[in-house]
Scaffold this active site. Sequence first.
Site, PDB file in Angstrom:
ATOM      1  N   ASP A   1      -4.253 -27.942 -11.208  1.00 10.51           N
ATOM      2  CA  ASP A   1      -5.555 -27.369 -10.867  1.00 10.51           C
ATOM      3  C   ASP A   1      -5.838 -26.161 -11.749  1.00 10.51           C
ATOM      4  OD1 ASP A   1      -5.876 -29.228  -8.883  1.00 10.51           O
ATOM      5  OD2 ASP A   1      -5.777 -27.815  -7.216  1.00 10.51           O
TER       6      ASP A   1
ATOM      7  N   GLY B   1      -3.941 -31.648  -6.481  1.00  9.19           N
ATOM      8  CA  GLY B   1      -3.996 -33.079  -6.204  1.00  9.19           C
ATOM      9  C   GLY B   1      -3.888 -33.276  -4.711  1.00  9.19           C
TER      10      GLY B   1
ATOM     11  N   ALA C   1      -0.314 -34.155  -3.490  1.00 11.16           N
ATOM     12  CA  ALA C   1       0.617 -33.032  -3.569  1.00 11.16           C
ATOM     13  C   ALA C   1       0.277 -31.959  -2.548  1.00 11.16           C
ATOM     14  CB  ALA C   1       0.605 -32.445  -4.976  1.00 11.16           C
TER      15      ALA C   1
ATOM     16  N   ASN D   1     -14.477 -36.042   6.558  1.00 12.09           N
ATOM     17  CA  ASN D   1     -15.366 -34.927   6.866  1.00 12.09           C
ATOM     18  C   ASN D   1     -16.775 -35.486   7.039  1.00 12.09           C
ATOM     19  OD1 ASN D   1     -16.517 -35.219   4.279  1.00 12.09           O
ATOM     20  ND2 ASN D   1     -15.260 -33.595   3.398  1.00 12.09           N
TER      21      ASN D   1
ATOM     22  N   THR E   1     -13.272 -33.872  10.554  1.00  6.20           N
ATOM     23  CA  THR E   1     -13.132 -32.435  10.370  1.00  6.20           C
ATOM     24  C   THR E   1     -14.504 -31.838  10.076  1.00  6.20           C
ATOM     25  OG1 THR E   1     -12.644 -32.708   8.005  1.00  6.20           O
ATOM     26  CG2 THR E   1     -10.778 -32.664   9.535  1.00  6.20           C
TER      27      THR E   1
ATOM     28  N   ALA F   1     -16.730 -25.570  12.621  1.00  7.67           N
ATOM     29  CA  ALA F   1     -17.163 -26.120  13.913  1.00  7.67           C
ATOM     30  C   ALA F   1     -16.048 -26.836  14.647  1.00  7.67           C
ATOM     31  CB  ALA F   1     -18.333 -27.069  13.706  1.00  7.67           C
TER      32      ALA F   1
ATOM     33  N   ASP G   1      -6.860 -30.893   2.919  1.00  6.40           N
ATOM     34  CA  ASP G   1      -5.523 -31.417   2.657  1.00  6.40           C
ATOM     35  C   ASP G   1      -4.491 -30.743   3.550  1.00  6.40           C
ATOM     36  OD1 ASP G   1      -6.479 -33.098   0.664  1.00  6.40           O
ATOM     37  OD2 ASP G   1      -6.227 -31.573  -0.887  1.00  6.40           O
TER      38      ASP G   1
END
EC number: 2.7.1.15
Length: 309
Positions: A13, A39, A42, A180, A218, A222, A250
């Site tokens: 990242d 990732g 990971a 989500n 998720t 909220a 994650d």
Amino acid sequence: MSKLDILGSVNLDIVLRVHDLPRPGETVHATQSERYLGGKGANQAVSAARTGADLRFRACVGNDEDGEWLTAQLAAHAVTPADVEVIAGEASGRAYVCVDQAGENLIIVHAGANDRLSLMAEPVEPSRVALAQLETPIASTVDFFRTHRDRGTITVLNAAPAVAEARDSLFALTDILILNESELAFYAGREVLPEDVEDITMLARELIAHENQVIVLTCGAAGALAITQDGLDFTPARLTKVRDTTGSGDCFCGALCARLAAGAELDQAIYFASVAASLSVEKNGAAASMPSLEDVELAIFEMTAAEVS
């Protein structure tokens, strides 16, 4: 035998911190540049390991400097890299992440070696829980889930990033589907987000692929919902000061599966995962922000009614 088996991606990242996220055609200056282990696979493996899971992580990196660094970072974050395959001639995956002052982000991913992930030759050992996402080939995830379901394993799919093929290929093989609100709308064929709990519940039930499936939705600050064909449970979110939301979903997935692998009921696992995710957004980075088991247990102990939204 590991109690949690994770198939997923691993990326380097590159995080760029900006005042405001760029609009189309706009150039903005970054105030800071950092690199992290990332990732979705990971991140979820690190979250699960740090919250106590005995796990196996299957992934791929390239035979490059990034791959060496990523493998070392996995080990440093308590994830054994024994099942991380090095792919000759491939670059390791990378994600370019812009994070604004409010902690919101936008992400561009180059899959690299992640596109070569398969189960290889070794057998899949029995586990209590199997977890996957959608940053690696769907065909490999189908094989992974089919093999585990034959052994009575609980299969958990975080259907992100949203890929249309997953609904037909994977949902029927999934016991717990984590989405989500944006992903829910995508898979339900909606162009706008659901408006309220009633709308969310209706859309989620349209996606349920078998009678025992649970959809865990998720909803950020909220909270989270667990939806079945005839049931609905709500878990409130812990109030928190957001610094960086990268990897919070994650964190939730990894922590939830760690608790399931330890024998917890789903409602207990969702509550634990919700608290873990609330802690992760208080720090920078994805894998680097994952809380430990002790962190989560302390936060739960210290929570008061005023801290719950």
